[in-house]
Motif scaffolding. Structure first.
Motif, PDB file in Angstrom:
ATOM      1  N   GLY A  29       0.803  -1.220   0.000  1.00 50.27           N
ATOM      2  CA  GLY A  29       0.000   0.000   0.000  1.00 50.27           C
ATOM      3  C   GLY A  29       0.830   1.261   0.000  1.00 50.27           C
ATOM      4  O   GLY A  29       0.295   2.350   0.094  1.00 50.27           O
ATOM      5  N   HIS A  30       2.127   1.142  -0.111  1.00 49.26           N
ATOM      6  CA  HIS A  30       2.997   2.315  -0.143  1.00 49.26           C
ATOM      7  C   HIS A  30       3.348   2.654  -1.583  1.00 49.26           C
ATOM      8  O   HIS A  30       3.681   1.774  -2.365  1.00 49.26           O
ATOM      9  CB  HIS A  30       4.290   2.057   0.622  1.00 49.26           C
ATOM     10  N   LEU A  31       3.279   3.932  -1.911  1.00 49.98           N
ATOM     11  CA  LEU A  31       3.684   4.401  -3.231  1.00 49.98           C
ATOM     12  C   LEU A  31       5.009   5.139  -3.112  1.00 49.98           C
ATOM     13  O   LEU A  31       5.159   6.017  -2.265  1.00 49.98           O
ATOM     14  CB  LEU A  31       2.639   5.348  -3.808  1.00 49.98           C
ATOM     15  N   SER A  32       5.945   4.792  -3.955  1.00 49.38           N
ATOM     16  CA  SER A  32       7.206   5.527  -4.001  1.00 49.38           C
ATOM     17  C   SER A  32       6.995   6.809  -4.798  1.00 49.38           C
ATOM     18  O   SER A  32       6.004   6.943  -5.531  1.00 49.38           O
ATOM     19  CB  SER A  32       8.289   4.680  -4.664  1.00 49.38           C
ATOM     20  N   GLN A  33       7.923   7.739  -4.684  1.00 51.97           N
ATOM     21  CA  GLN A  33       7.809   8.970  -5.462  1.00 51.97           C
ATOM     22  C   GLN A  33       7.863   8.663  -6.951  1.00 51.97           C
ATOM     23  O   GLN A  33       7.168   9.297  -7.756  1.00 51.97           O
ATOM     24  CB  GLN A  33       8.924   9.957  -5.087  1.00 51.97           C
ATOM     25  N   ASP A  34       8.651   7.677  -7.338  1.00 56.60           N
ATOM     26  CA  ASP A  34       8.703   7.270  -8.752  1.00 56.60           C
ATOM     27  C   ASP A  34       7.340   6.786  -9.226  1.00 56.60           C
ATOM     28  O   ASP A  34       6.912   7.097 -10.350  1.00 56.60           O
ATOM     29  CB  ASP A  34       9.740   6.156  -8.964  1.00 56.60           C
ATOM     30  N   GLN A  35       6.648   6.020  -8.386  1.00 53.17           N
ATOM     31  CA  GLN A  35       5.321   5.524  -8.754  1.00 53.17           C
ATOM     32  C   GLN A  35       4.318   6.673  -8.877  1.00 53.17           C
ATOM     33  O   GLN A  35       3.497   6.694  -9.791  1.00 53.17           O
ATOM     34  CB  GLN A  35       4.838   4.500  -7.734  1.00 53.17           C
ATOM     35  N   ILE A  36       4.395   7.604  -7.943  1.00 55.95           N
ATOM     36  CA  ILE A  36       3.520   8.774  -8.007  1.00 55.95           C
ATOM     37  C   ILE A  36       3.752   9.528  -9.304  1.00 55.95           C
ATOM     38  O   ILE A  36       2.804   9.914 -10.005  1.00 55.95           O
ATOM     39  CB  ILE A  36       3.753   9.692  -6.783  1.00 55.95           C
ATOM     40  N   ASP A  37       5.013   9.727  -9.654  1.00 57.81           N
ATOM     41  CA  ASP A  37       5.349  10.448 -10.889  1.00 57.81           C
ATOM     42  C   ASP A  37       4.839   9.691 -12.116  1.00 57.81           C
ATOM     43  O   ASP A  37       4.318  10.303 -13.057  1.00 57.81           O
ATOM     44  CB  ASP A  37       6.864  10.655 -10.990  1.00 57.81           C
ATOM     45  N   MET A  38       4.969   8.368 -12.108  1.00 54.49           N
ATOM     46  CA  MET A  38       4.493   7.557 -13.234  1.00 54.49           C
ATOM     47  C   MET A  38       2.984   7.684 -13.401  1.00 54.49           C
ATOM     48  O   MET A  38       2.475   7.835 -14.516  1.00 54.49           O
ATOM     49  CB  MET A  38       4.853   6.079 -13.018  1.00 54.49           C
TER      50      MET A  38
END
Length: 201
Positions: A29-38
């Motif tokens: 359930g955690h989003l990395s900053q890279d995932q958010i950007d994607m």
């Protein structure tokens, strides 16, 4: 699936703290900053096709899970799903759901506001009698609908990012639904209580 998405309150009793942390690792359930950007980058493309995606999601939802039509008074008796593609009501509802996704994407860097949005939507779904089991159906149809639009931009990493976001939102919506259910138990009859519980199973 609710019909009051655009008018959601920005305040709610959040209860448990969420399991969402921007900049996290992308698991559980955690989003990395890279995932958010994607997700944000892919949304720019999806947004250009927002009406089309909304219609596809719900036509496919009714094809794969016809029982979902019971939640929608306007579509309950529609047999010809192709006719739904030109329905103004379905178009409007699809846009409301896509608007909720857009608001969610915009709040990925603001987890507290994102949490309020999802919990409030879960509470409103209680009153639409749209139980949590339906939420993952919408996720699956959304992912299927956007893949052809994103074409070669669609990767396993992007799919994982969207799934992580949806799982997080679904968990919070379920929390909101259950919170509202608990608050309403004292004011409804035993028969209504049993009907809602059975629908949620």
């Amino acid at each position: 699936m609710g019909c009051a998405i655009s008018g959601l309150s920005e305040t709610a009793d959040l209860g448990e703290k969420s399991n969402y942390h921007a900049g996290g690792g992308g698991e559980g359930g955690h989003l990395s900053q890279d995932q958010i950007d994607m997700i944000k980058e892919s949304w720019k493309v999806i947004k250009d096709n927002i009406t089309k995606v909304g219609i596809i999601v719900f036509v496919r939802l009714f094809e794969t899970h016809p029982e979902c039509k019971d939640v929608f008074f306007l579509f309950r008796d529609v047999k010809d799903l192709e006719r739904l593609r030109t329905s103004r009501e379905l178009r409007a509802h699809g846009l409301r759901v896509m608007s909720f996704i857009e608001k969610s994407v915009a709040r990925l860097d603001q987890p507290e506001r994102l949490e309020v949005l999802a919990v409030e939507l879960g509470k409103s779904h209680y009153h639409y009698n749209a139980p949590p089991k339906y939420y993952s159906y919408v996720e699956a149809e959304f992912l299927n609908a956007v893949q052809p639009i994103l074409k070669d931009r669609w990767t396993a990493e992007l799919e994982e990012a969207w799934k992580t976001m949806f799982q997080y939102m679904t968990r919070l919506m379920k929390q909101g639904y259950e919170d509202e259910d608990r608050q309403n138990q004292a004011t409804i009859s035993p028969k209504e209580r049993g009907d809602k519980r059975n629908a949620a199973l």
